[in-house]
Design an enzyme around this catalytic site. Structure first.
Site, PDB file in Angstrom:
ATOM      1  N   HIS A 161     -11.306   5.809 -10.615  1.00  0.00           N
ATOM      2  CA  HIS A 161      -9.915   6.257 -10.507  1.00  0.00           C
ATOM      3  C   HIS A 161      -9.115   5.917 -11.764  1.00  0.00           C
ATOM      4  O   HIS A 161      -8.047   6.506 -11.980  1.00  0.00           O
ATOM      5  CB  HIS A 161      -9.238   5.599  -9.306  1.00  0.00           C
ATOM      6  N   GLN A 211       0.886  -1.169   0.000  1.00  0.00           N
ATOM      7  CA  GLN A 211       0.000   0.000   0.000  1.00  0.00           C
ATOM      8  C   GLN A 211       0.917   1.210   0.000  1.00  0.00           C
ATOM      9  O   GLN A 211       1.429   1.607   1.034  1.00  0.00           O
ATOM     10  CB  GLN A 211      -0.923  -0.014   1.219  1.00  0.00           C
ATOM     11  N   GLU A 248      -9.622  12.557  -5.546  1.00  0.00           N
ATOM     12  CA  GLU A 248     -10.739  11.930  -4.831  1.00  0.00           C
ATOM     13  C   GLU A 248     -12.079  12.628  -5.036  1.00  0.00           C
ATOM     14  O   GLU A 248     -13.117  11.975  -5.064  1.00  0.00           O
ATOM     15  CB  GLU A 248     -10.407  11.820  -3.346  1.00  0.00           C
ATOM     16  N   TYR A 255     -12.512  13.903  -0.551  1.00  0.00           N
ATOM     17  CA  TYR A 255     -13.546  13.172  -1.278  1.00  0.00           C
ATOM     18  C   TYR A 255     -14.833  13.997  -1.351  1.00  0.00           C
ATOM     19  O   TYR A 255     -15.378  14.239  -2.429  1.00  0.00           O
ATOM     20  CB  TYR A 255     -13.868  11.850  -0.578  1.00  0.00           C
ATOM     21  N   MET A 273      -7.935   0.392  -3.058  1.00  0.00           N
ATOM     22  CA  MET A 273      -6.813   1.177  -3.561  1.00  0.00           C
ATOM     23  C   MET A 273      -6.783   0.983  -5.055  1.00  0.00           C
ATOM     24  O   MET A 273      -6.758  -0.156  -5.539  1.00  0.00           O
ATOM     25  CB  MET A 273      -5.499   0.730  -2.912  1.00  0.00           C
ATOM     26  N   GLU A 287     -13.291   2.871  -7.168  1.00  0.00           N
ATOM     27  CA  GLU A 287     -11.916   2.525  -7.572  1.00  0.00           C
ATOM     28  C   GLU A 287     -11.794   2.461  -9.089  1.00  0.00           C
ATOM     29  O   GLU A 287     -10.767   2.840  -9.655  1.00  0.00           O
ATOM     30  CB  GLU A 287     -11.484   1.205  -6.930  1.00  0.00           C
ATOM     31  N   GLN A 342       0.358   4.435  -1.347  1.00  0.00           N
ATOM     32  CA  GLN A 342      -0.170   5.785  -1.149  1.00  0.00           C
ATOM     33  C   GLN A 342      -0.114   6.140   0.337  1.00  0.00           C
ATOM     34  O   GLN A 342      -0.471   5.294   1.167  1.00  0.00           O
ATOM     35  CB  GLN A 342      -1.620   5.849  -1.648  1.00  0.00           C
TER      36      GLN A 342
END
Length: 615
Positions: free
Chosen positions: A304, A139, A323, A386, A275, A301, A141
């Site tokens: 994204h 992970q 976001e 977000y 993610m 997701e 980020q």
């Protein structure tokens, strides 16, 4: 013509990416489960963006072991500079001489991860669902890729990537599997897995996972990958909607660019809902609720794949560009209709209000554009980028009218495809796009851009269509009237309500100035069967209602849930509420489960429970 060296606009990297830009990375790693390490090397192809004015390359690192460093095949002098927390220690590589503008150098670095790596989580077999094999996932980020390998760890730089990963267990990565080659058996019953990411991506989207992973189709260009014992239920949960989601966003923006869209359902300690790693979204098992009610995480997701992965915030100070846009696109997926979009936005507003309340109404982290100089971006993580971001875009859509805003969307995503941008470029692009439309241009000039970007606290609240929440509000007001009214809760109260409407009911009850009594909290759980819900979105909120009510029958189930799920959305508020009524149990639960949580989650909960304490 003189070369202009721009100062970097990302304050959370130590790299000199204003002098050099990594254009391609080859990452070759052996996954050593017994040692909980990755061992291998990384090769950067770096382009000079000055004309021979830079004789050193500076990369981000954090707690990695570096072996040797070669520049264009020759051993090079290098040093680790003193650590600058929370950013790690910069790796300075000396060059004999600078190179011309746009010329390339190749830097090869041998590297091992250490036990202080914050990007990798190593699970014992006991932490996986079928308890048979160890598991590893990354992970990266926001700024954790630097704890795997030296890199320009900034979203303002994008590289293509080749992955060569050796492991005794199946591997997925944020690239397309190199098909047509037979996965190569290695010594010690290991296999070489290769992946290629042909679209340039920032370092935070570098992703690896390895474990007992099987795959099943969920669409013509999609598979779900997860533990074999969970495969059929994950396939059922996702196959109805995934391709429809892709089509819906393609209609709003433009065709999906990445080839395949796959979903890896991780073990339960994954700290986020999902993610957006390219090719393979990494997702929490908490979306597998056996009612298809939580697949909005997949819509998010997937969105994204356009906002964030193709068009990227230049720094974490402008995280809303990733976001806010993604939340906006997720809610535009019109599988459920316009009323549902507003319903989802109402849930989001509650989350935004909670985050503002948590930080404080005048806290700098409640701004849309934040100042992260000297700060850890993880500390600023919340629903604000977000939901405040969504509400800004929703405001612009309502201001201009949807048909006009819809013409801007593909223009924006085309102009910045493969690039990174900040909020000022977003504003300039929008003003420029509508400059010949007098009405739209005047409306946009009257937007208080500075207030949206820099004012802390809540933005103006839009007029939402409340049709899907009105029935819930009515039911919550009946609960609010207790114990002074004649209302008698019955199972029929919630017939026909979706799980997401139950979520809103529970959120409304959490807003009551006077909490439920312990007795009423128990009635709520029993009559509506909330305590036994398999949908964690529901059960976690019911536990929060019970904790606020001081209902001691939920203390133990709360502690048990905290040992089964590592998603911060649930873990952090549950710990915060549990410690208010039973701090010893909260601390005991954390100490018992801290090795189960991802390092990012563990650090956040430690701050929530203890403030900043030393390791």
């Amino acid at each position: 013509m003189a070369t202009v060296i721009h100062s970097p606009r990302d304050p959370n990297t130590l790299s000199n990416y204003n002098n050099w830009v990594s254009t391609h990375i080859t990452a070759t790693f052996d996954i050593l489960f017994e040692q909980k390490k990755l061992v291998g090397n990384v090769v950067h192809k770096l382009k000079s963006i000055t004309d021979a004015r830079s004789t050193e390359i500076i990369l981000d690192t954090n707690h990695v072991d570096i072996g040797d460093v070669k520049v264009d095949g020759q051993a090079s002098h290098w040093e680790l500079l003193p650590p600058l927390e929370p950013y790690g220690a910069a790796l300075k590589i000396n060059l004999d001489q600078g190179v011309g503008l746009n010329e390339m150098v190749e830097v090869e670095i041998s590297v091992k991860t250490t036990e202080k790596c914050t990007a990798l989580q190593w699970l014992t077999p006991a932490q996986t669902s079928n308890r048979k094999h160890p598991y590893m996932f990354s992970q990266c980020q926001a700024i954790h890729a630097r704890s795997i390998f030296p890199c320009q760890d900034t979203p303002d730089v994008k590289s293509t990537i080749d992955f060569n990963i050796t492991s005794p267990l199946p591997v997925v990565a944020s690239g397309l599997p190199v098909r047509g080659i037979i996965e190569k058996a290695q010594p010690g019953s290991k296999t070489l897995y290769q992946f290629h990411q042909k679209l340039p991506i920032p370092s935070y989207l570098f992703a690896l996972a390895s474990g007992d992973i099987s795959e099943a189709a969920i669409g013509p260009r999609s598979v779900v990958a997860t533990s074999p014992d969970k495969l059929s239920e994950c396939q059922w949960e996702l196959k109805a909607d995934t391709e429809n989601f892709i089509h819906a966003i393609e209609k709003i923006v433009y065709p999906y660019a990445w080839g395949e869209y796959n979903v890896l359902i991780l073990p339960p300690s994954f700290p986020y809902g999902g993610m957006e790693n390219p090719i393979f979204t990494f997702a929490t098992p908490s979306i597998i609720s056996k009612d298809r009610e939580n697949v909005d995480v997949i819509a998010h997701e997937l969105a994204h794949s356009w906002s964030g992965n193709l068009v990227t915030n230049a720094s974490w100070e402008h995280f809303w560009l990733n976001e806010g846009w993604t939340t906006y696109l997720e809610r535009r997926v019109s599988l459920h209709g316009e009323a549902y979009r507003h319903f989802s936005a109402i849930i989001g507003w509650k989350s935004l209000a909670d985050s503002v309340e948590h930080f404080g109404h005048d806290h700098p982290f409640t701004k849309l554009v934040t100042d992260l100089k000297g700060k850890d971006p993880d500390d600023a993580f919340s629903s604000i980028p977000y939901e405040k971001g969504f509400n800004f875009l929703f405001h612009l859509e309502n201001l201009l009218a949807k048909d006009k805003f819809d013409r801007f969307i593909p223009h924006y995503f085309t102009k910045f495809k493969g690039k990174s941008l900040d909020s000022y470029e977003f504003k300039a692009t929008m003003l420029e796009f509508f400059q010949h439309d007098l009405e739209a241009s005047n409306l946009l000039k009257n937007v208080d851009w500075d207030a949206w970007f820099y004012a802390p606290g809540l933005p103006p609240k839009p007029q939402f269509d409340t049709s899907l929440v009105d029935v819930v509000y009515e039911l919550s007001s009946k609960w609010k009237s207790l114990p002074d009214s004649s209302f008698q809760p019955r199972t029929s109260d919630i017939e026909g309500l979706t799980a997401n409407q139950i979520v809103v009911l529970l959120e409304q009850i959490l807003l009551f100035e006077r909490p439920l009594t312990p007795e009423l909290s128990r009635v709520l759980g029993e009559v509506y069967s909330l305590a036994k819900s398999e949908n964690i979105e529901v059960s976690n909120l019911y536990f929060q209602v019970g904790l606020r009510a001081g209902d001691d029958t939920v203390y133990k189930p709360t502690a048990e849930l905290l040992g089964k799920i590592g998603r911060m959305k649930f873990v952090r508020p549950l710990y915060r509420n549990l410690q208010k009524v039973n701090r010893p149990l909260a601390i005991e639960t954390f100490e018992k489960n801290k090795d189960f949580y991802h390092p990012i989650c563990r650090a956040m909960v430690e701050k929530d429970l203890f403030g900043k304490r030393e390791e």
